[in-house]
Design a protein around this motif. Sequence first.
Motif, PDB file in Angstrom:
ATOM      1  N   SER A 190       0.827  -1.214   0.000  1.00  0.00           N
ATOM      2  CA  SER A 190       0.000   0.000   0.000  1.00  0.00           C
ATOM      3  C   SER A 190       0.855   1.255   0.000  1.00  0.00           C
ATOM      4  O   SER A 190       0.533   2.231  -0.691  1.00  0.00           O
ATOM      5  CB  SER A 190      -0.927   0.010   1.221  1.00  0.00           C
ATOM      6  OG  SER A 190      -1.785  -1.092   1.186  1.00  0.00           O
ATOM      7  N   THR A 191       1.927   1.232   0.757  1.00  0.00           N
ATOM      8  CA  THR A 191       2.816   2.387   0.827  1.00  0.00           C
ATOM      9  C   THR A 191       3.501   2.634  -0.508  1.00  0.00           C
ATOM     10  O   THR A 191       3.561   3.766  -0.987  1.00  0.00           O
ATOM     11  CB  THR A 191       3.862   2.202   1.946  1.00  0.00           C
ATOM     12  OG1 THR A 191       3.179   2.056   3.187  1.00  0.00           O
ATOM     13  CG2 THR A 191       4.821   3.375   2.016  1.00  0.00           C
ATOM     14  N   VAL A 192       4.007   1.564  -1.124  1.00  0.00           N
ATOM     15  CA  VAL A 192       4.662   1.695  -2.426  1.00  0.00           C
ATOM     16  C   VAL A 192       3.674   2.246  -3.455  1.00  0.00           C
ATOM     17  O   VAL A 192       3.992   3.165  -4.207  1.00  0.00           O
ATOM     18  CB  VAL A 192       5.261   0.344  -2.884  1.00  0.00           C
ATOM     19  CG1 VAL A 192       5.679   0.403  -4.352  1.00  0.00           C
ATOM     20  CG2 VAL A 192       6.445  -0.038  -2.007  1.00  0.00           C
ATOM     21  N   VAL A 193       2.464   1.704  -3.469  1.00  0.00           N
ATOM     22  CA  VAL A 193       1.445   2.164  -4.416  1.00  0.00           C
ATOM     23  C   VAL A 193       1.109   3.634  -4.176  1.00  0.00           C
ATOM     24  O   VAL A 193       1.034   4.426  -5.114  1.00  0.00           O
ATOM     25  CB  VAL A 193       0.181   1.288  -4.339  1.00  0.00           C
ATOM     26  CG1 VAL A 193      -0.978   1.929  -5.091  1.00  0.00           C
ATOM     27  CG2 VAL A 193       0.469  -0.099  -4.896  1.00  0.00           C
ATOM     28  N   ALA A 194       0.913   3.998  -2.924  1.00  0.00           N
ATOM     29  CA  ALA A 194       0.573   5.392  -2.609  1.00  0.00           C
ATOM     30  C   ALA A 194       1.684   6.341  -3.049  1.00  0.00           C
ATOM     31  O   ALA A 194       1.410   7.413  -3.613  1.00  0.00           O
ATOM     32  CB  ALA A 194       0.300   5.535  -1.119  1.00  0.00           C
ATOM     33  N   MET A 195       2.927   5.951  -2.802  1.00  0.00           N
ATOM     34  CA  MET A 195       4.053   6.809  -3.180  1.00  0.00           C
ATOM     35  C   MET A 195       4.179   6.906  -4.701  1.00  0.00           C
ATOM     36  O   MET A 195       4.412   7.989  -5.235  1.00  0.00           O
ATOM     37  CB  MET A 195       5.351   6.297  -2.564  1.00  0.00           C
ATOM     38  CG  MET A 195       5.423   6.489  -1.075  1.00  0.00           C
ATOM     39  SD  MET A 195       6.950   5.792  -0.427  1.00  0.00           S
ATOM     40  CE  MET A 195       7.313   6.980   0.855  1.00  0.00           C
ATOM     41  N   LEU A 196       4.029   5.783  -5.384  1.00  0.00           N
ATOM     42  CA  LEU A 196       4.082   5.812  -6.844  1.00  0.00           C
ATOM     43  C   LEU A 196       2.956   6.666  -7.414  1.00  0.00           C
ATOM     44  O   LEU A 196       3.179   7.479  -8.318  1.00  0.00           O
ATOM     45  CB  LEU A 196       3.987   4.395  -7.418  1.00  0.00           C
ATOM     46  CG  LEU A 196       5.262   3.575  -7.473  1.00  0.00           C
ATOM     47  CD1 LEU A 196       4.950   2.125  -7.851  1.00  0.00           C
ATOM     48  CD2 LEU A 196       6.252   4.182  -8.455  1.00  0.00           C
TER      49      LEU A 196
ATOM     50  N   VAL B  39       8.446  -4.831 -12.226  1.00  0.00           N
ATOM     51  CA  VAL B  39       7.039  -4.632 -11.853  1.00  0.00           C
ATOM     52  C   VAL B  39       6.970  -4.077 -10.435  1.00  0.00           C
ATOM     53  O   VAL B  39       7.946  -4.124  -9.685  1.00  0.00           O
ATOM     54  CB  VAL B  39       6.214  -5.944 -11.967  1.00  0.00           C
ATOM     55  CG1 VAL B  39       6.155  -6.434 -13.408  1.00  0.00           C
ATOM     56  CG2 VAL B  39       6.752  -7.016 -11.041  1.00  0.00           C
ATOM     57  N   VAL B  40       5.828  -3.571 -10.057  1.00  0.00           N
ATOM     58  CA  VAL B  40       5.637  -2.976  -8.737  1.00  0.00           C
ATOM     59  C   VAL B  40       5.995  -3.972  -7.636  1.00  0.00           C
ATOM     60  O   VAL B  40       6.633  -3.621  -6.643  1.00  0.00           O
ATOM     61  CB  VAL B  40       4.190  -2.455  -8.578  1.00  0.00           C
ATOM     62  CG1 VAL B  40       3.919  -1.998  -7.156  1.00  0.00           C
ATOM     63  CG2 VAL B  40       3.917  -1.337  -9.582  1.00  0.00           C
ATOM     64  N   GLN B  41       5.614  -5.232  -7.810  1.00  0.00           N
ATOM     65  CA  GLN B  41       5.902  -6.237  -6.788  1.00  0.00           C
ATOM     66  C   GLN B  41       7.400  -6.394  -6.543  1.00  0.00           C
ATOM     67  O   GLN B  41       7.815  -6.715  -5.429  1.00  0.00           O
ATOM     68  CB  GLN B  41       5.287  -7.588  -7.171  1.00  0.00           C
ATOM     69  CG  GLN B  41       5.355  -8.621  -6.052  1.00  0.00           C
ATOM     70  CD  GLN B  41       4.527  -8.232  -4.831  1.00  0.00           C
ATOM     71  OE1 GLN B  41       3.401  -7.780  -4.974  1.00  0.00           O
ATOM     72  NE2 GLN B  41       5.080  -8.397  -3.650  1.00  0.00           N
TER      73      GLN B  41
ATOM     74  N   ALA C 267       7.664   0.449 -16.373  1.00  0.00           N
ATOM     75  CA  ALA C 267       7.790   1.192 -17.630  1.00  0.00           C
ATOM     76  C   ALA C 267       6.425   1.668 -18.121  1.00  0.00           C
ATOM     77  O   ALA C 267       6.304   2.770 -18.664  1.00  0.00           O
ATOM     78  CB  ALA C 267       8.462   0.322 -18.688  1.00  0.00           C
ATOM     79  N   THR C 268       5.396   0.864 -17.897  1.00  0.00           N
ATOM     80  CA  THR C 268       4.041   1.237 -18.304  1.00  0.00           C
ATOM     81  C   THR C 268       3.574   2.481 -17.556  1.00  0.00           C
ATOM     82  O   THR C 268       2.827   3.292 -18.087  1.00  0.00           O
ATOM     83  CB  THR C 268       3.059   0.070 -18.025  1.00  0.00           C
ATOM     84  OG1 THR C 268       3.512  -1.072 -18.730  1.00  0.00           O
ATOM     85  CG2 THR C 268       1.657   0.401 -18.448  1.00  0.00           C
ATOM     86  N   LEU C 269       4.035   2.614 -16.305  1.00  0.00           N
ATOM     87  CA  LEU C 269       3.671   3.775 -15.497  1.00  0.00           C
ATOM     88  C   LEU C 269       4.503   5.004 -15.846  1.00  0.00           C
ATOM     89  O   LEU C 269       4.231   6.099 -15.363  1.00  0.00           O
ATOM     90  CB  LEU C 269       3.857   3.458 -14.007  1.00  0.00           C
ATOM     91  CG  LEU C 269       2.920   2.419 -13.409  1.00  0.00           C
ATOM     92  CD1 LEU C 269       3.366   2.066 -11.990  1.00  0.00           C
ATOM     93  CD2 LEU C 269       1.488   2.923 -13.413  1.00  0.00           C
TER      94      LEU C 269
ATOM     95  N   ASP D 120      -3.861   7.282 -10.703  1.00  0.00           N
ATOM     96  CA  ASP D 120      -4.821   6.699  -9.773  1.00  0.00           C
ATOM     97  C   ASP D 120      -4.218   5.446  -9.144  1.00  0.00           C
ATOM     98  O   ASP D 120      -3.823   4.513  -9.860  1.00  0.00           O
ATOM     99  CB  ASP D 120      -6.104   6.359 -10.527  1.00  0.00           C
ATOM    100  CG  ASP D 120      -7.185   5.776  -9.646  1.00  0.00           C
ATOM    101  OD1 ASP D 120      -6.984   5.647  -8.417  1.00  0.00           O
ATOM    102  OD2 ASP D 120      -8.253   5.448 -10.189  1.00  0.00           O
ATOM    103  N   ALA D 121      -4.135   5.415  -7.835  1.00  0.00           N
ATOM    104  CA  ALA D 121      -3.551   4.277  -7.121  1.00  0.00           C
ATOM    105  C   ALA D 121      -4.268   2.968  -7.452  1.00  0.00           C
ATOM    106  O   ALA D 121      -3.656   1.899  -7.461  1.00  0.00           O
ATOM    107  CB  ALA D 121      -3.577   4.526  -5.615  1.00  0.00           C
ATOM    108  N   ALA D 122      -5.552   3.044  -7.743  1.00  0.00           N
ATOM    109  CA  ALA D 122      -6.327   1.841  -8.057  1.00  0.00           C
ATOM    110  C   ALA D 122      -5.855   1.164  -9.340  1.00  0.00           C
ATOM    111  O   ALA D 122      -6.129  -0.016  -9.554  1.00  0.00           O
ATOM    112  CB  ALA D 122      -7.806   2.176  -8.164  1.00  0.00           C
ATOM    113  N   THR D 123      -5.135   1.886 -10.167  1.00  0.00           N
ATOM    114  CA  THR D 123      -4.644   1.308 -11.424  1.00  0.00           C
ATOM    115  C   THR D 123      -3.299   0.611 -11.255  1.00  0.00           C
ATOM    116  O   THR D 123      -2.814  -0.019 -12.194  1.00  0.00           O
ATOM    117  CB  THR D 123      -4.504   2.385 -12.516  1.00  0.00           C
ATOM    118  OG1 THR D 123      -3.484   3.322 -12.126  1.00  0.00           O
ATOM    119  CG2 THR D 123      -5.813   3.105 -12.761  1.00  0.00           C
TER     120      THR D 123
END
Length: 89
Positions: free
Chosen positions: A14-20, A71-73, A38-40, A27-30
Amino acid sequence: MSTPDSSHPASSFSTVVAMLAAQLEVDAATILPETELATLGVDSLTVAELIFDLEDKFDITLGDERPSLVVVQDIVDNIDRYIHLKSTS
């Protein structure tokens, strides 16, 4: 494709997603665990800034090693590994 599970606390994901999301103004939901950086639009400068911010947030030091982050993970896995190392030392 990985998803957060008991070995990867939701809080670090959640923290990584929020910061990204904040840094990239998306949108964090995406942002999912399998979302390619790279897509981001994540570039090396964004990764460096994110790493510094995550080190501060989790009070860890990732050192000079810069693993392959695709990837984010991948980011979450590395953060979790250092959090675990810190808690066992």
